[in-house]
Enzyme design. Structure first.
Site, PDB file in Angstrom:
ATOM      1  N   ALA A  34      30.463  26.587  67.874  1.00 29.96           N
ATOM      2  CA  ALA A  34      29.174  27.274  67.962  1.00 29.96           C
ATOM      3  C   ALA A  34      28.166  26.504  68.794  1.00 29.96           C
ATOM      4  CB  ALA A  34      28.619  27.518  66.564  1.00 29.96           C
ATOM      5  N   HIS A 474      26.442  12.874  54.173  1.00 31.13           N
ATOM      6  CA  HIS A 474      27.883  12.923  53.891  1.00 31.13           C
ATOM      7  C   HIS A 474      28.205  14.128  53.002  1.00 31.13           C
ATOM      8  CE1 HIS A 474      27.894   8.217  54.299  1.00 31.13           C
ATOM      9  NE2 HIS A 474      27.732   8.829  55.457  1.00 31.13           N
TER      10      HIS A 474
END
Length: 536
Positions: A34, A474
């Site tokens: 994308a 994370h």
């Protein structure tokens, strides 16, 4: 248009898959990303990531929902917007995590994901020049070196940590690391060695691999419960592509669950309320979200230099010239110079905090009048002792707000919701502070300014954590792997209740690894490629 495999997402796992699947010459592969390409100098200069965070060209610039346990603060949530994904935007730290992490995955019913199962895939990925040769791979595409960025202050930190009872170790990527080591990084010849460079670039010339950037997938296409292709928009035009074998979502722990929900796979009640036709009612999509909670003890120094001064004025010019001429020096590695582990709760099964230590003090500052941020260095020399809890118990979610693909999802980490998490944060702050107070560093200590000497009690430290802690970026676990009714994918990474649809990225982690997630995402891509090829 049709291909055997359609991979959605050109991040770490997606790049691995594109390489390994297209190595089978009788299979055709389409990779849809994308974002844009990774062709920008800042992407490839190791310290360049500090100047990419928050910039629209490189970053999707997501944000968390207000965090209730953090005084309702809204935290920044960067996601890579280019080939290589967040692995082209991160600090290049290569950390596998503990063997205990993967043994826990297997104990949850995920056969084939224990330490002995995944270690060969870590090795297959690595061309490693760090540590014991027997513990690492040496012929893989991902170059791993000990960061060439080093400062005299780093040696003092390691000495002070030893005085605090935390040993110096040669390698933080063994099965059971306990101690501090110079950071291992995915850097090759002074440049970032991302998955896009290590895996995708060598495969781009293959006739059976097609890569499209700026190709935003809007939904997966189904015939009944079978995935048959995807619909994506590129250059304002809507395209449809058919997958003869499988559709594979590797869009990451934010966008993979988002795309499932946009496609009608998720909690039926939530989807119907947004006007989305339900293909498969799978309530666990987007749940189980985990992230590491990052905190720092920061101190100003006297009679000792740090990187703060090295990146200003004439010293900055000298460091830039050194990097341009030799590809070495402070600009050739991340700002984090030391990584490692220690155990702050005696009853923990293994080390329960991970250190990320830097000979620098800085803060991200919002740019006035825009959504972008910039990193501002402190004017005086300083050191930052950072850490995060290895395996947080708190769980959040990622869910769509609208059926419009351009609407950012709702992201909620629920940091510090667990009493255990709060306890480890307090213990971690005391441990990090102790390092700065040992003789090797104390003689140069001017003042601790964060949390500061006024923060002494557990209540003070927890209040500091609530006001100052941040995401370590994370994100994991939102399409959890498992065999129970609450899992999203099975141990072969196939979406429960669906056909020819897999998820391959950090979202499948049932429990976040005790480490930065990039290395594990590479491993997941390596293992998944075998699962996919062997199943067809």
């Amino acid at each position: 248009m049709q291909f055997d495999y359609v991979i959605v997402g050109g991040g770490a796992s997606g790049c691995v898959l594109a390489n390994r699947l297209s190595a089978a010459k009788d299979r055709s592969v389409l990779l849809l990303e994308a974002g844009g390409s990774d062709a920008h100098p800042l992407v490839h200069m190791p310290l360049g990531f500090a100047f990419m965070l928050g910039k629209e060209r490189f970053d999707w610039r997501y944000a968390y929902e207000p965090e209730p346990q953090l005084n309702n603060r809204i935290l920044y949530c960067p996601r890579g917007k280019m080939l290589g994904g967040s692995g082209s935007l991160n600090a290049m730290v290569y950390v596998r995590g503990h063997a205990h992490d993967y043994e826990a995955w297997r104990a949850m019913g995920n056969v084939g994901w224990g330490w002995d199962d995944v270690l060969p895939y870590f090795k297959r990925a690595e061309n490693c020049a760090v540590g014991d040769a027997a513990e690492h791979g040496h012929r893989g595409p991902m170059t791993i070196v000990s960061s060439p960025a080093w400062h005299p202050l780093d040696e003092l930190v390691l000495r002070a940590a030893e005085q605090a009872g935390i040993p110096r170790i040669a390698d933080h990527n063994t099965a059971h690391p306990n101690g501090l080591a110079p950071v291992s990084v995915n850097v090759r010849n002074g440049f970032r060695c991302s998955a896009a460079k290590a895996y995708l670039k060598p495969a781009r010339s293959r006739a059976n691999l097609r890569v499209e950037t700026q190709a935003r997938v809007e939904r997966v296409l189904f015939e009944g419960k079978r995935a048959v292709g995807v619909q994506y928009r590129r250059g304002g035009e809507l395209h449809t592509v058919r997958a003869n074998a499988e559709v594979i979502l590797s869009a990451g722990a934010v966008d993979s669950p988002k795309l499932l929900e946009l496609s009608g796979v998720g909690a039926g009640q939530r989807l119907r309320a947004l006007g989305i036709d339900v293909v498969h009612d799978l309530p666990s999509v987007g749940e189980n979200m985990q992230d590491h909670f990052l905190l720092f003890v920061r101190a100003r120094l006297k009679d000792m230099s740090s990187v703060n001064e090295e990146l200003r004025g004439s010293r900055m010019l000298r460091n830039v010239l050194q990097y341009l001429l030799t590809r070495r020096g402070l600009l050739s590695g991340p700002h984090t110079h030391i990584i490692g582990y220690t155990q702050v709760r005696p009853e923990a099964p293994s080390a329960d905090i991970q250190f990320m230590i830097a000979p620098v003090t800085f803060a991200p500052v919002a740019t006035k009048g825009s959504n972008e941020t910039k990193v501002v260095l402190d004017s005086e020399p300083g050191v930052s002792i950072g850490f995060c809890q290895c395996r947080p118990q708190s769980r959040g979610y990622v869910h769509i707000r609208s059926k419009d693909v351009a609407t950012p999802p709702s992201i909620h980490a629920n940091f510090l919701a667990s009493e255990l998490d709060r306890d480890i944060v307090i213990r971690g702050l005391r441990t990090a502070r102790q390092i700065t107070q040992e003789p090797a560093l104390a003689q140069y200590l001017k003042e601790e300014f964060s949390p500061g000497p006024q923060a002494r009690s557990d209540e003070d430290l927890l209040a500091y954590a609530r006001a100052n802690g941040d995401s370590a970026y994370h994100i994991a676990g939102t399409c959890r792997m498992g065999t129970d009714a609450q899992a999203v994918v099975d141990p072969q990474l196939r979406v429960h209740g669906m056909e020819r649809l897999r998820i391959v990225d950090a979202s499948i982690m049932p429990q976040i690894v005790s480490a930065n997630t990039h290395a594990a995402s590479i491993m997941i891509g390596e293992r998944a490629s075998d699962l996919i090829l062997n199943s067809h």
